[in-house]
Design an enzyme around this catalytic site. Structure first.
Site, PDB file in Angstrom:
ATOM      1  N   SER A 204      19.615  47.366  41.432  1.00  0.00           N
ATOM      2  CA  SER A 204      18.447  46.501  41.565  1.00  0.00           C
ATOM      3  C   SER A 204      17.459  46.808  40.436  1.00  0.00           C
ATOM      4  CB  SER A 204      17.813  46.668  42.948  1.00  0.00           C
ATOM      5  OG  SER A 204      16.945  45.613  43.227  1.00  0.00           O
ATOM      6  N   ASP A 271      35.794  30.221  53.763  1.00  0.00           N
ATOM      7  CA  ASP A 271      36.430  31.528  53.960  1.00  0.00           C
ATOM      8  C   ASP A 271      37.894  31.540  53.533  1.00  0.00           C
ATOM      9  OD1 ASP A 271      37.140  34.057  54.757  1.00  0.00           O
ATOM     10  OD2 ASP A 271      36.997  33.668  56.902  1.00  0.00           O
ATOM     11  N   ASP A 274      40.499  31.539  49.527  1.00  0.00           N
ATOM     12  CA  ASP A 274      41.176  32.581  48.749  1.00  0.00           C
ATOM     13  C   ASP A 274      42.520  32.967  49.354  1.00  0.00           C
ATOM     14  OD1 ASP A 274      40.315  33.868  51.004  1.00  0.00           O
ATOM     15  OD2 ASP A 274      39.050  35.328  49.980  1.00  0.00           O
ATOM     16  N   VAL A 276      43.144  33.728  52.672  1.00  0.00           N
ATOM     17  CA  VAL A 276      43.100  34.481  53.928  1.00  0.00           C
ATOM     18  C   VAL A 276      41.718  34.310  54.545  1.00  0.00           C
ATOM     19  CG1 VAL A 276      42.371  36.632  52.797  1.00  0.00           C
ATOM     20  CG2 VAL A 276      43.510  36.737  55.013  1.00  0.00           C
ATOM     21  N   ASP A 278      39.000  36.033  56.374  1.00  0.00           N
ATOM     22  CA  ASP A 278      38.571  37.406  56.646  1.00  0.00           C
ATOM     23  C   ASP A 278      37.056  37.556  56.562  1.00  0.00           C
ATOM     24  OD1 ASP A 278      38.273  36.980  53.965  1.00  0.00           O
ATOM     25  OD2 ASP A 278      39.498  38.676  53.313  1.00  0.00           O
ATOM     26  N   ASP A 436      24.844  38.650  47.207  1.00  0.00           N
ATOM     27  CA  ASP A 436      23.554  39.332  47.057  1.00  0.00           C
ATOM     28  C   ASP A 436      22.414  38.397  47.460  1.00  0.00           C
ATOM     29  OD1 ASP A 436      21.150  40.544  45.912  1.00  0.00           O
ATOM     30  OD2 ASP A 436      22.512  41.836  44.804  1.00  0.00           O
ATOM     31  N   HIS A 474      23.281  43.000  48.736  1.00  0.00           N
ATOM     32  CA  HIS A 474      22.402  43.819  47.919  1.00  0.00           C
ATOM     33  C   HIS A 474      22.370  45.246  48.462  1.00  0.00           C
ATOM     34  CE1 HIS A 474      19.244  43.960  44.828  1.00  0.00           C
ATOM     35  NE2 HIS A 474      18.642  44.850  45.599  1.00  0.00           N
TER      36      HIS A 474
END
Length: 542
Positions: A204, A271, A274, A276, A278, A436, A474
């Site tokens: 940060s 979700d 990609d 899968v 998860d 983030d 974050h």
């Protein structure tokens, strides 16, 4: 590659003669703690202006650090300002017995104001490996030149900005070099020799500080770990100020239930892209979600199961690029938006939207970034502690434009020419979580792309690795979808000391007991086959 002061004669590249006054040989690994108590730190030991410093205490301690107990000399010192009205830089150095001849500087967070935990870990550090002090590093850090007011929320006190020297110590990073120089002075006096390697790590604000030292003092550190860096600090502040105005409009703030609704719908839509399901979106740039699909009938707020038109406008503003229609001296023109995954997860409301709308005075339950903006307006911009931050419009700042432009030259540390750092042998590891809530991962990607475009892909690859961690937020705040842990310090050591660049890195999720390949940007992990909790089942892809 160390920048050496003239306090000791130079013997050769990266080496310094032992301090003859220390009484210790160059191979000493036990600090002479008692000789440091009350020691003066001459102004000549630092390359930036100070009036010197003094060790306030030097005490031998034995403390549990990780799985073991470490004996070390804890040295607390003050570095005195040139301006007598400015606060001192309060710094600490922990000098372990059985020193490994290496040193690690830690960066801070938010507005700093406290000395970081020198027995802490690097950002996204592993939980199954020793922290730097337990590896017998000499560790050091400072409060960046001001002490936080005790009644202020942690890292959210900007009142030091009323003083120019304190402002430059923090925002321009002057305190970093002063602390580094003074710490190496004390290390030499404690052990009789200079560290063989000096590293920096931070996230940060600390990640921003890592980029500051690489940009401004390219020979001062052998390697840097910079995580979720707020490098364009003023630019992000302008975006946060705009969002504060948007979220403060009547009916615009989406409450906790609506934030959860938004997060759940985004996960539901993206979700599995990609390969899968998860609860981790591995490729946020491929996630297309239209918040209008959550629109309440007629656009009015009819309950927690939909978003009103003002709330859709606020969500859209948070996820969109913010541009300002004027020039500032620092050269930045915009700040990229936050992905829908940011700030919408009620597991981390404080960092994102917060739980209440921004107002004057700014509620402590508003988002962290909104409180950061409030402090910036009061102490950096207007220097009026009573100024209403919502009265400053980042799109049309009026009389504040000149001050904004000046501050941009101090706060936006945006020099993409890291060639001097690379030529000095420096290695840089950049990390950012794709979810983030507080610093946009798109911002770090933009800085990396600037470096690559300026230096070329091959030259950049020779000294820099940049990883975006899917699902990570974050600083692993709260209960993130993916609590990232990777031994970046060992990877940096191998690279800087042995010439072995990171390859086939694996990042762990410490909350959900799974692993993923740590893909170098712009690659991301796609599921292929096998156990979905095992990195071996994924392949890095564009």
């Amino acid at each position: 590659m160390l920048l050496l002061t003239s306090a000791f004669p130079v013997l050769g590249a990266g080496r310094v003669a032992a301090d003859p006054s220390s009484g210790a040989g160059p191979s000493a690994t036990v600090p002479r703690c008692e000789e440091l108590d009350g020691k003066r730190i001459p102004a000549s030991a630092m390359s930036l202006p100070t009036t010197g410093g003094r060790v306030e205490s030097a005490v031998v301690r034995s403390s549990p650090v990780g799985a073991g107990t470490i004996t070390y000399c804890q040295v607390d010192a003050d570095l005195f300002p040139v301006d007598p009205s400015a606060p001192p830089i309060r710094m600490r150095v922990d000098l372990p017995y059985d020193w490994n001849r290496k040193a690690m500087m830690f960066g801070g967070g938010g507005y700093d104001g406290t000395v970081p935990d020198l027995a802490g870990n690097v950002p996204f550090g592993p939980t199954d490996r020793p922290v730097p002090l337990a590896r017998h590093y000499a560790t050091f850090a400072s409060d960046s030149g001001h002490r936080q007011i005790p009644t202020a929320p942690p890292s959210l006190d900007g009142s030091f900005g009323l003083n120019d020297e304190a402002l430059n110590n923090f925002a321009a990073g002057d305190a970093l070099k002063k602390t580094r120089d003074a710490s190496l002075f004390l290390i030499r006096h404690a052990y009789g020799t200079n560290p063989a390697e000096v590293y920096f790590s931070g996230g940060s604000t600390g990640g921003r500080e890592g980029l500051v030292v690489a940009q401004r003092w390219p020979e001062a550190f052998d390697g840097v770990i910079s995580a979720f860096p707020a490098w364009n600090n003023l630019s992000e502040g302008l975006d946060l100020g705009y969002l504060a105005q948007v979220l403060s409009r009547p009916g615009a703030f989406p409450g906790p239930e609506k934030q959860t609704l938004l997060y759940d719908r985004v996960i539901g839509a993206c979700d599995g892209l990609d390969g899968v399901e998860d609860h981790v979106v591995s490729n946020p740039s491929g996630c297309r979600f239209d918040p209008h699909t959550l629109r309440c009938p007629g656009g009015a707020d009819t309950g927690p199961h939909c978003l009103s038109d003002p709330q859709i406008g606020a969500v859209t503003a948070m996820s969109s690029e913010f541009r300002w229609p004027y020039r500032i001296a620092g050269g930045e023109t915009h700040y990229p938006g936050f992905p829908f995954l940011s700030g919408a997860d009620m597991r981390t409301p404080f960092l994102g939207f917060g739980t209440t709308a921004p107002a004057d005075p700014m509620p402590p339950t508003s988002g962290y970034g909104l409180q950061y903006w409030d402090q910036w307006v009061k102490y950096f911009l207007t220097r009026d502690p009573h100024h209403n931050a919502l009265d400053v419009d980042p799109r049309h700042p009026g009389k504040w434009l000149d001050r904004i432009s000046h501050l941009s030259t101090i706060e936006d540390r945006n020099d993409a020419d890291l060639g001097p750092f690379a030529r000095a042998g420096g290695k840089l590891i950049l990390l950012h979580g794709a979810a983030d809530e507080l610093v946009s991962p798109s911002s770090t990607s933009e800085y990396y792309e600037r470096v690559r475009d300026l230096l070329g892909p091959r030259s950049t690859h020779a000294f820099l690795r940049y990883y975006v961690v899917p699902g990570a937020n974050h600083a692993n705040f709260g209960t993130p979808a993916f609590a990232a842990a990777w031994d970046s310090l060992s990877a940096l050591e191998d690279w800087a000391e042995q010439g072995r660049a990171p390859t086939n890195a694996i990042v762990s999720d410490t909350l959900h007991h799974r692993t993923r390949p740590l893909c170098a940007y712009p690659d991301w992990p796609r599921y292929r086959t096998g156990a979905p909790d095992d990195a071996a089942g994924f392949v890095c892809t564009h």
